[in-house]
Design an enzyme around this catalytic site. Structure first.
Site, PDB file in Angstrom:
ATOM      1  N   GLU A 208       4.771  42.701  16.593  1.00  0.00           N
ATOM      2  CA  GLU A 208       5.908  42.603  15.684  1.00  0.00           C
ATOM      3  C   GLU A 208       6.168  41.166  15.239  1.00  0.00           C
ATOM      4  O   GLU A 208       7.268  40.846  14.785  1.00  0.00           O
ATOM      5  CB  GLU A 208       7.152  43.180  16.342  1.00  0.00           C
ATOM      6  CG  GLU A 208       6.990  44.661  16.640  1.00  0.00           C
ATOM      7  CD  GLU A 208       8.288  45.320  17.037  1.00  0.00           C
ATOM      8  OE1 GLU A 208       8.742  46.194  16.290  1.00  0.00           O
ATOM      9  OE2 GLU A 208       8.843  44.955  18.082  1.00  0.00           O
ATOM     10  N   ASP A 245      15.053  44.670  24.768  1.00  0.00           N
ATOM     11  CA  ASP A 245      14.517  46.035  24.769  1.00  0.00           C
ATOM     12  C   ASP A 245      13.670  46.152  26.035  1.00  0.00           C
ATOM     13  O   ASP A 245      12.569  45.592  26.103  1.00  0.00           O
ATOM     14  CB  ASP A 245      13.695  46.319  23.507  1.00  0.00           C
ATOM     15  CG  ASP A 245      13.201  47.779  23.477  1.00  0.00           C
ATOM     16  OD1 ASP A 245      13.470  48.525  24.451  1.00  0.00           O
ATOM     17  OD2 ASP A 245      12.553  48.169  22.482  1.00  0.00           O
ATOM     18  N   GLU A 288      18.529  47.748  25.374  1.00  0.00           N
ATOM     19  CA  GLU A 288      17.919  48.975  24.857  1.00  0.00           C
ATOM     20  C   GLU A 288      17.016  49.596  25.917  1.00  0.00           C
ATOM     21  O   GLU A 288      16.284  48.875  26.607  1.00  0.00           O
ATOM     22  CB  GLU A 288      17.099  48.604  23.608  1.00  0.00           C
ATOM     23  CG  GLU A 288      16.373  49.767  22.944  1.00  0.00           C
ATOM     24  CD  GLU A 288      15.628  49.294  21.690  1.00  0.00           C
ATOM     25  OE1 GLU A 288      16.044  48.306  21.045  1.00  0.00           O
ATOM     26  OE2 GLU A 288      14.608  49.923  21.362  1.00  0.00           O
ATOM     27  N   ASP A 315      16.839  54.388  22.591  1.00  0.00           N
ATOM     28  CA  ASP A 315      15.704  54.522  21.656  1.00  0.00           C
ATOM     29  C   ASP A 315      14.849  55.704  22.135  1.00  0.00           C
ATOM     30  O   ASP A 315      14.994  56.831  21.649  1.00  0.00           O
ATOM     31  CB  ASP A 315      14.928  53.204  21.617  1.00  0.00           C
ATOM     32  CG  ASP A 315      13.638  53.279  20.819  1.00  0.00           C
ATOM     33  OD1 ASP A 315      13.465  54.242  20.067  1.00  0.00           O
ATOM     34  OD2 ASP A 315      12.774  52.371  20.940  1.00  0.00           O
ATOM     35  N   LYS A 340      15.358  55.581  13.875  1.00  0.00           N
ATOM     36  CA  LYS A 340      14.008  55.398  13.332  1.00  0.00           C
ATOM     37  C   LYS A 340      13.631  56.678  12.592  1.00  0.00           C
ATOM     38  O   LYS A 340      13.504  57.743  13.215  1.00  0.00           O
ATOM     39  CB  LYS A 340      13.014  55.182  14.468  1.00  0.00           C
ATOM     40  CG  LYS A 340      13.179  53.863  15.222  1.00  0.00           C
ATOM     41  CD  LYS A 340      12.321  53.889  16.483  1.00  0.00           C
ATOM     42  CE  LYS A 340      12.159  52.520  17.111  1.00  0.00           C
ATOM     43  NZ  LYS A 340      11.509  52.604  18.439  1.00  0.00           N
ATOM     44  N   SER A 370       6.647  49.217  15.571  1.00  0.00           N
ATOM     45  CA  SER A 370       5.706  48.115  15.795  1.00  0.00           C
ATOM     46  C   SER A 370       4.546  48.166  14.801  1.00  0.00           C
ATOM     47  O   SER A 370       4.007  47.132  14.416  1.00  0.00           O
ATOM     48  CB  SER A 370       5.209  48.120  17.236  1.00  0.00           C
ATOM     49  OG  SER A 370       4.792  49.407  17.618  1.00  0.00           O
ATOM     50  N   LYS A 391      16.909  46.248  13.029  1.00  0.00           N
ATOM     51  CA  LYS A 391      15.906  45.636  13.903  1.00  0.00           C
ATOM     52  C   LYS A 391      14.541  45.820  13.249  1.00  0.00           C
ATOM     53  O   LYS A 391      14.146  46.948  12.954  1.00  0.00           O
ATOM     54  CB  LYS A 391      15.966  46.356  15.258  1.00  0.00           C
ATOM     55  CG  LYS A 391      14.973  45.887  16.285  1.00  0.00           C
ATOM     56  CD  LYS A 391      15.138  46.693  17.577  1.00  0.00           C
ATOM     57  CE  LYS A 391      13.875  46.645  18.397  1.00  0.00           C
ATOM     58  NZ  LYS A 391      13.839  47.650  19.466  1.00  0.00           N
TER      59      LYS A 391
HETATM   60  C1  2PG Z   1      10.933  49.892  19.893  1.00  0.00           C
HETATM   61  C2  2PG Z   1       9.934  49.791  18.764  1.00  0.00           C
HETATM   62  C3  2PG Z   1      10.198  48.635  17.848  1.00  0.00           C
HETATM   63  P1  2PG Z   1       7.594  50.926  18.873  1.00  0.00           P
HETATM   64  O1  2PG Z   1      10.582  50.215  21.026  1.00  0.00           O
HETATM   65  O2  2PG Z   1      12.119  49.711  19.663  1.00  0.00           O
HETATM   66  O3  2PG Z   1      10.353  47.432  18.544  1.00  0.00           O
HETATM   67  O4  2PG Z   1       8.619  49.745  19.248  1.00  0.00           O
HETATM   68  O5  2PG Z   1       7.615  51.054  17.397  1.00  0.00           O
HETATM   69  O6  2PG Z   1       6.266  50.497  19.428  1.00  0.00           O
HETATM   70  O7  2PG Z   1       8.109  52.155  19.557  1.00  0.00           O
HETATM   71 MG    MG Z   2      12.697  50.346  21.755  1.00  0.00          MG
END
Ligand code: 2PG
Ligand code: MG
Length: 423
Positions: A208, A245, A288, A315, A340, A370, A391
């Site tokens: 990232e 996180d 997180e 998350d 997301k 990511s 984010k």
């Molecule tokens: C998270 C995301 C973004 P990934 O865990 O919050 O940082 O990671 O997209 O790999 O799940």
């Molecule tokens: Mg996360």
């Protein structure tokens, strides 16, 4: 205005992996494209993206990561149902649910459904002569979210250089998004400089765009970032605070939380205490995924003892899923949600999750993945939906900066207010 053409195809994301794009053409001749992101620390309860592991679609050189099945689902099944339809987000999303009623979109693939849903939203905004942000919030002031930005990366994004996934900063004392971003860039550059001076010769850029500087403990990593904040002349706490996180699902074995770099294993009870110590002793205002995605009891126990005003952000726990959010509301498992779109699979139901969270006084943090791409719709969604925070990762890499730059654009051209959920 009607849909005259819809084409799905495979493109590359910021990790060089295949992802799905959809281009939707309207009867006025305009074409609207969306590309979907993809995670690495993916929660088990996320909507399912389709990858061609074996089978007739698998492409030899993409090692099981090609997305031709999802692309084919757009072209073979979705497009024939949408062509000649009026351009309307609800019509599109309803049709996608009719074609694939599974909750996790596993039949068509959430990467196929989201690409079409997003391209539909962008096209629908165009049909109303509006930007995507203004499509969702046509009148009055646009709310620009507070950024949460990655400085140090670890976990699955950086070959486990840290046990946890990210040390991030929140520029909560900034008066505008433009000012906030200038602070962030200065802190990130200072961190890179300090890292080199301390002999971290690799200073790798992680997935990232964050710095993959290795630390054996989270405290040391946090103190490193605190030094960077102070060295640029900003005040820790009032100007800039920390966020973590933990991404703890990645190191939970069903019984113990195993921190490899720290060389220590924790029972659930011990880990609750460990996390509580971290947030009590360091200037951390957001945490997180402190506990694993199905360790519900640790989440609710922590909520009872954690410092007041701490943002406890789900998350992998919530995966932008209404059923899981409702459980978290009932059981008081968290007080904030990461939003997301690709965990959910549709634009309209992602918005429904955000609305339900807000109605229950949860903080909302719209988030990139990511694996990203050059699209900037995320900035428009966060702004149009009045999310409190956004984010995106770091400030390195155009797949990250396309989102920051879109927020700068909105702040420059629109009547806006910079949101501060930590006031
Ligand atoms: C998270 C995301 C973004 P990934 O865990 O919050 O940082 O990671 O997209 O790999 O799940
Ligand atoms: Mg996360």
């Amino acid at each position: 205005m009607k849909i005259s053409k819809l084409v799905g195809y495979q493109v590359l994301d910021s990790r060089g992996r295949p992802t799905v794009a959809a281009s939707l053409t309207l009867t006025d001749g305009s074409t609207h494209t969306a590309r979907v992101p993809s995670g690495a620390s993916t929660g088990a309860h996320e909507a399912k993206e389709l990858r061609d592991v074996g089978g007739k679609f698998a492409e030899k050189f993409y090692s099981g990561l090609s997305v031709q099945q999802a692309v084919s689902n757009i072209n073979e099944y979705i497009a024939p149902k949408l062509i000649e339809e009026q351009i309307d987000l609800e019509t599109i999303d309803n049709q996608l649910v009719l074609l694939d009623p599974s909750e996790d979109h596993s039949k068509l693939g959430a990467n196929a459904t989201l690409a079409v849903s997003l391209a539909g939203a962008i096209a629908a905004a165009h049909s109303q002569n509006r930007s995507l942000a203004r499509f969702f919030n046509p009148e009055g002031v646009l709310n620009i979210p507070m950024p949460m930005v990655n400085i140090l990366s670890g976990g699955a994004h950086a070959n486990r250089s840290l046990d946890i996934q990210d040390v991030l900063i929140i520029p909560k004392g900034a008066k505008s998004f433009t000012e906030a971003l200038s602070w962030i860039v200065a802190i990130r550059e200072m961190a890179a400089k300090l890292g080199k001076a301390a002999g971290h010769t690799t200073n790798l850029i992680a997935d990232e765009g964050g710095l993959a500087i290795a630390f054996d403990s989270t405290e040391k990593a946090c103190n490193f970032v605190i030094t960077a904040i102070e060295k640029v002349g900003l005040k820790v706490g009032s100007d800039v605070s920390l966020a973590l996180d933990i991404a703890s699902t990645q190191f939970f074995d069903g019984n113990k939380y195993n921190l490899t770099n720290l060389n220590k294993s924790f029972s659930k009870e011990e880990f609750i205490k460990y996390i509580n110590n971290l947030v009590s002793n360091l200037p951390i205002i957001s945490i997180e995924d402190p506990f694993a995605e199905d360790d519900w009891s640790s989440w609710s126990e922590f909520m009872q003892i954690s410092p007041k005003n701490l943002q406890i952000l789900g998350d992998d726990l919530l995966t932008t899923n209404l059923t899981r959010l409702n459980r978290a509301i009932t059981e008081k498992s968290a007080n904030s949600i990461l939003i997301k779109a690709n965990q959910n699979g549709l634009v309209s139901s992602t918005l429904n999750v955000l609305k339900q969270a807000r109605a229950n006084n949860f903080n909302t943090v719209v988030s990139a993945r990511s694996g990203e791409n050059e699209d900037s719709w995320l900035a428009d969604l966060a702004t149009g939906w009045s999310a409190g925070q956004i984010k995106v990762g770091s400030t390195h890499g155009s797949e990250r900066n396309s989102k920051w730059n879109r927020l700068l654009e909105l702040e420059a051209i629109e009547k806006t207010k910079f949101i501060n959920p930590f006031n």
